[in-house]
Design an enzyme around this catalytic site. Structure first.
Site, PDB file in Angstrom:
ATOM      1  N   TYR A   1     -10.532  -1.067  -1.127  1.00 43.06           N
ATOM      2  CA  TYR A   1      -9.236  -0.569  -1.590  1.00 43.06           C
ATOM      3  C   TYR A   1      -9.340   0.914  -1.954  1.00 43.06           C
ATOM      4  O   TYR A   1      -8.490   1.726  -1.569  1.00 43.06           O
ATOM      5  CB  TYR A   1      -8.787  -1.401  -2.798  1.00 43.06           C
ATOM      6  CG  TYR A   1      -7.393  -1.129  -3.312  1.00 43.06           C
ATOM      7  CD1 TYR A   1      -6.342  -1.977  -2.993  1.00 43.06           C
ATOM      8  CD2 TYR A   1      -7.128  -0.044  -4.145  1.00 43.06           C
ATOM      9  CE1 TYR A   1      -5.059  -1.755  -3.484  1.00 43.06           C
ATOM     10  CE2 TYR A   1      -5.862   0.191  -4.634  1.00 43.06           C
ATOM     11  CZ  TYR A   1      -4.834  -0.669  -4.305  1.00 43.06           C
ATOM     12  OH  TYR A   1      -3.566  -0.436  -4.788  1.00 43.06           O
TER      13      TYR A   1
ATOM     14  N   ALA B   1      -5.208 -14.395  -4.604  1.00 45.17           N
ATOM     15  CA  ALA B   1      -4.235 -14.795  -3.591  1.00 45.17           C
ATOM     16  C   ALA B   1      -3.231 -13.694  -3.276  1.00 45.17           C
ATOM     17  O   ALA B   1      -2.252 -13.923  -2.570  1.00 45.17           O
ATOM     18  CB  ALA B   1      -3.497 -16.046  -4.050  1.00 45.17           C
ATOM     19  N   GLY B   2      -3.446 -12.500  -3.813  1.00 42.72           N
ATOM     20  CA  GLY B   2      -2.506 -11.419  -3.576  1.00 42.72           C
ATOM     21  C   GLY B   2      -1.218 -11.572  -4.346  1.00 42.72           C
ATOM     22  O   GLY B   2      -0.190 -11.012  -3.970  1.00 42.72           O
TER      23      GLY B   2
ATOM     24  N   ASP C   1       2.183  -3.851  -9.084  1.00 42.39           N
ATOM     25  CA  ASP C   1       1.964  -5.163  -9.678  1.00 42.39           C
ATOM     26  C   ASP C   1       2.409  -5.216 -11.134  1.00 42.39           C
ATOM     27  O   ASP C   1       3.067  -6.164 -11.571  1.00 42.39           O
ATOM     28  CB  ASP C   1       0.486  -5.542  -9.581  1.00 42.39           C
ATOM     29  CG  ASP C   1       0.033  -5.744  -8.146  1.00 42.39           C
ATOM     30  OD1 ASP C   1       0.895  -5.779  -7.249  1.00 42.39           O
ATOM     31  OD2 ASP C   1      -1.185  -5.847  -7.920  1.00 42.39           O
TER      32      ASP C   1
ATOM     33  N   HIS D   1       0.827  -1.211   0.000  1.00 43.68           N
ATOM     34  CA  HIS D   1       0.000   0.000   0.000  1.00 43.68           C
ATOM     35  C   HIS D   1       0.866   1.268   0.000  1.00 43.68           C
ATOM     36  O   HIS D   1       0.388   2.340   0.386  1.00 43.68           O
ATOM     37  CB  HIS D   1      -0.972   0.017   1.187  1.00 43.68           C
ATOM     38  CG  HIS D   1      -2.058  -1.004   1.071  1.00 43.68           C
ATOM     39  ND1 HIS D   1      -3.187  -0.808   0.313  1.00 43.68           N
ATOM     40  CD2 HIS D   1      -2.179  -2.247   1.610  1.00 43.68           C
ATOM     41  CE1 HIS D   1      -3.963  -1.878   0.395  1.00 43.68           C
ATOM     42  NE2 HIS D   1      -3.367  -2.763   1.167  1.00 43.68           N
TER      43      HIS D   1
ATOM     44  N   ASP E   1       2.601   1.980  -2.979  1.00 38.57           N
ATOM     45  CA  ASP E   1       2.754   2.389  -4.377  1.00 38.57           C
ATOM     46  C   ASP E   1       1.838   3.548  -4.737  1.00 38.57           C
ATOM     47  O   ASP E   1       2.255   4.493  -5.418  1.00 38.57           O
ATOM     48  CB  ASP E   1       2.568   1.208  -5.335  1.00 38.57           C
ATOM     49  CG  ASP E   1       1.242   0.487  -5.202  1.00 38.57           C
ATOM     50  OD1 ASP E   1       0.529   0.708  -4.211  1.00 38.57           O
ATOM     51  OD2 ASP E   1       0.930  -0.316  -6.108  1.00 38.57           O
TER      52      ASP E   1
ATOM     53  N   SER F   1      -1.095 -10.998  -7.786  1.00 42.75           N
ATOM     54  CA  SER F   1      -1.204 -10.161  -8.988  1.00 42.75           C
ATOM     55  C   SER F   1      -1.675 -10.920 -10.216  1.00 42.75           C
ATOM     56  O   SER F   1      -1.177 -10.701 -11.317  1.00 42.75           O
ATOM     57  CB  SER F   1       0.113  -9.447  -9.283  1.00 42.75           C
ATOM     58  OG  SER F   1       0.514  -8.685  -8.188  1.00 42.75           O
ATOM     59  N   SER F   2      -2.650 -11.794 -10.057  1.00 42.91           N
ATOM     60  CA  SER F   2      -3.160 -12.521 -11.218  1.00 42.91           C
ATOM     61  C   SER F   2      -3.744 -11.573 -12.258  1.00 42.91           C
ATOM     62  O   SER F   2      -3.606 -11.816 -13.470  1.00 42.91           O
ATOM     63  CB  SER F   2      -4.205 -13.552 -10.786  1.00 42.91           C
ATOM     64  OG  SER F   2      -5.270 -12.937 -10.078  1.00 42.91           O
TER      65      SER F   2
END
Length: 381
Positions: free
Chosen positions: A223, A122-123, A171, A33, A35, A125-126
Site C-alpha cells: 500500500y 475483508a476490505g 475509512d 485509492h 482518497d 475497514s475493521s
C-alpha cells in the site's frame, strides 16, 4: 452486541462501564485509492459494527481487551505511548489515545472492552472501526467536544502515524460520518461533501458483499508503495495531487511519466470520474447505471493498479455471469471483498453461482451478505 460488550467489560474489569459506543464498517460504492490522491469517494456504512464499552480511570493507565482477541488484557501507560510501541490489534485504539494527546486534548486513563462483527481483512475497514469507536468513546468520556469529521481525522492520524499505515481519510470518515439510507459523497481534499440518498430496495436492487476470505495486510509495504508512486507521479506532473489531472488531460499527462507510473495515474483519474458519474446517476434516479461503472472500476484496479487477486477476479466474473448488473473489489486490495449490484429477484442465483465457482476453482467458501446503508459512529447506551 451491546449487551455482549458490556458483559465482556464486566467480566474483565468488574463493575459497569460508563457507556457503550459503536462504529460501523463500510462499503465503498466507488472511489478506490483516490482518497490519498485528494480525490472523491462514495462510501456507505454497514450494519456490522465494532462496539466498545469504556470507563474512565483516575490514573494514567489504559487497559484494552477484545472479545475477538487472545483473551488477554493489554495494559499501557498513557504517558509512554509512542508510534510503534504497541503490537497487534491494540495499536489501533492505543493510537487514538496518542493522537488525541498529540492534538492537545486532556485525557485520563480508561478501561475499554471491544466486540466486533466486522469481518477482518475483508476490505470493510475493521481497523477504522476500532479507531472510530475509541474516538467517540473518549470524546464523550472526557468531554472533548469533537464533531464527527474531527474524530475521523484523529482516527486517521492514529493509523498513519502510530500504526504506520499511510491510508487516506476514506475509512475513518465513512465510519464516523455516514447516515443511514445514504452514501457519503466526499471530497477528500476539502473534507466536504453531502449525503446522497441510496434506497436501492425501493427500486428492486440489492448490494451484495462477497467476502472472499482472502486476508490482506496493508502494513506489508504494498500500500505504501502505491501511495509513493502516486506522489511521485504528481510531483513529476507539477500538481499537488493526481486528482488535479482531468480526463481530458489524461493522455498528455501519461506521456510525461515513466511507463511504471502511467497505470497509477490512469486508475486515479478514471476512478475519480467514476465517482462523479455514480453520484450523477443516483441524483438522476438511475441506480441501475451503477452496474457498468462498478465493473469498469474493477478492471481498472485489476489491470492498472494491480491490486486484485484470483479470488476477487473470480467473484466479479461469476457474479456478473449470473446476472449481477456489475461488481468490483473493494478496499486496499490483495484480497478482501467484492461488491455486486444485483436485482433482488436474482440474489439467490448470484450467491449460488459465486459459491459454485469458488468450489470448482478449489478456493475456500466465501461469505456473502447484503449491505444496508447504516448509521455512522454513535453512542448506544
Amino acid at each position: 452486541m451491546t449487551t455482549a460488550t458490556a458483559t465482556a467489560f464486566t467480566a474483565r474489569y468488574g463493575g459497569s462501564p460508563d457507556g457503550v459506543w459503536a462504529a460501523p464498517g463500510r462499503i465503498n460504492l466507488i472511489g478506490e485509492h483516490t482518497d490519498y490522491n485528494e480525490g472523491y469517494v462514495l462510501p456507505a456504512a454497514l450494519p456490522h459494527t465494532t462496539t466498545v464499552a469504556a470507563r474512565r480511570r483516575a490514573d494514567g493507565v489504559v487497559r484494552l481487551f477484545s472479545a475477538q482477541g487472545d483473551g488477554e488484557v493489554t495494559e499501557l501507560a498513557l504517558d509512554a505511548l509512542a508510534p510503534g510501541s504497541v503490537p497487534g490489534w491494540a495499536a489501533y485504539p492505543a493510537g487514538v489515545f496518542w493522537a488525541l494527546i498529540e492534538a492537545g486534548h486532556a485525557l485520563g486513563g480508561a478501561d475499554l472492552a471491544f466486540c466486533s462483527d466486522v469481518p477482518t481483512g475483508a476490505g470493510l475497514s475493521s481497523s477504522a472501526t476500532l479507531e472510530c469507536a475509541t474516538a467517540i468513546a473518549l470524546d464523550d468520556l472526557f468531554g472533548l467536544g469533537l464533531d464527527a469529521p474531527g474524530r475521523a481525522l484523529i482516527a486517521q492520524r492514529a493509523e498513519n502515524a502510530f500504526v504506520g499505515v499511510p491510508c487516506g481519510a476514506l475509512d475513518q470518515m465513512a465510519s464516523s460520518c455516514c447516515v443511514a439510507g445514504h452514501a457519503h459523497f466526499l471530497d477528500t481534499r476539502t473534507l466536504t461533501g453531502r449525503q446522497v440518498p441510496l434506497d436501492l430496495p425501493a427500486v428492486g436492487l440489492t448490494l451484495l458483499v462477497i467476502d472472499t476470505k482472502v486476508k490482506h495486510d496493508l502494513g506489508d509495504g504494498a500500500y505504501a508503495g502505491l501511495r509513493a508512486g502516486c506522489e511521485r507521479a504528481a510531483a513529476l506532473l507539477g500538481v499537488p495531487a493526481l486528482r488535479d489531472i482531468t480526463i481530458a488531460e489524461l493522455g498528455t499527462a501519461e506521456a510525461q511519466l515513466p511507463a511504471e507510473l502511467r497505470p497509477l495515474l490512469r486508475h486515479v483519474v478514471t476512478e475519480d470520474q467514476r465517482v462523479l458519474d455514480t453520484v450523477a446517476a443516483l441524483d438522476a434516479g438511475e441506480p441501475r447505471a451503477l452496474g457498468p461503472i462498478l465493473t469498469a472500476g474493477h478492471a481498472s484496479l485489476r489491470d492498472d493498479y494491480r491490486v486484485s487477486c484470483p479470488e476477487t477476479d473470480l467473484a466479479v466474473s461469476a457474479a456478473n455471469a449470473a446476472g449481477a448488473l456489475g461488481a468490483r473489489m473493494m478496499g486496499g486490495g490483495f484480497g478482501g471483498s467484492v461488491l455486486a449490484l444485483v436485482d433482488t429477484a436474482l440474489l439467490d442465483t448470484v450467491e449460488r453461482a459465486v459459491h459454485a465457482a469458488f468450489a470448482e476453482a478449489g478456493f475456500g467458501a466465501p461469505q456473502t451478505f447484503t449491505a444496508t446503508p447504516s448509521q455512522g459512529a454513535h453512542r448506544v447506551s
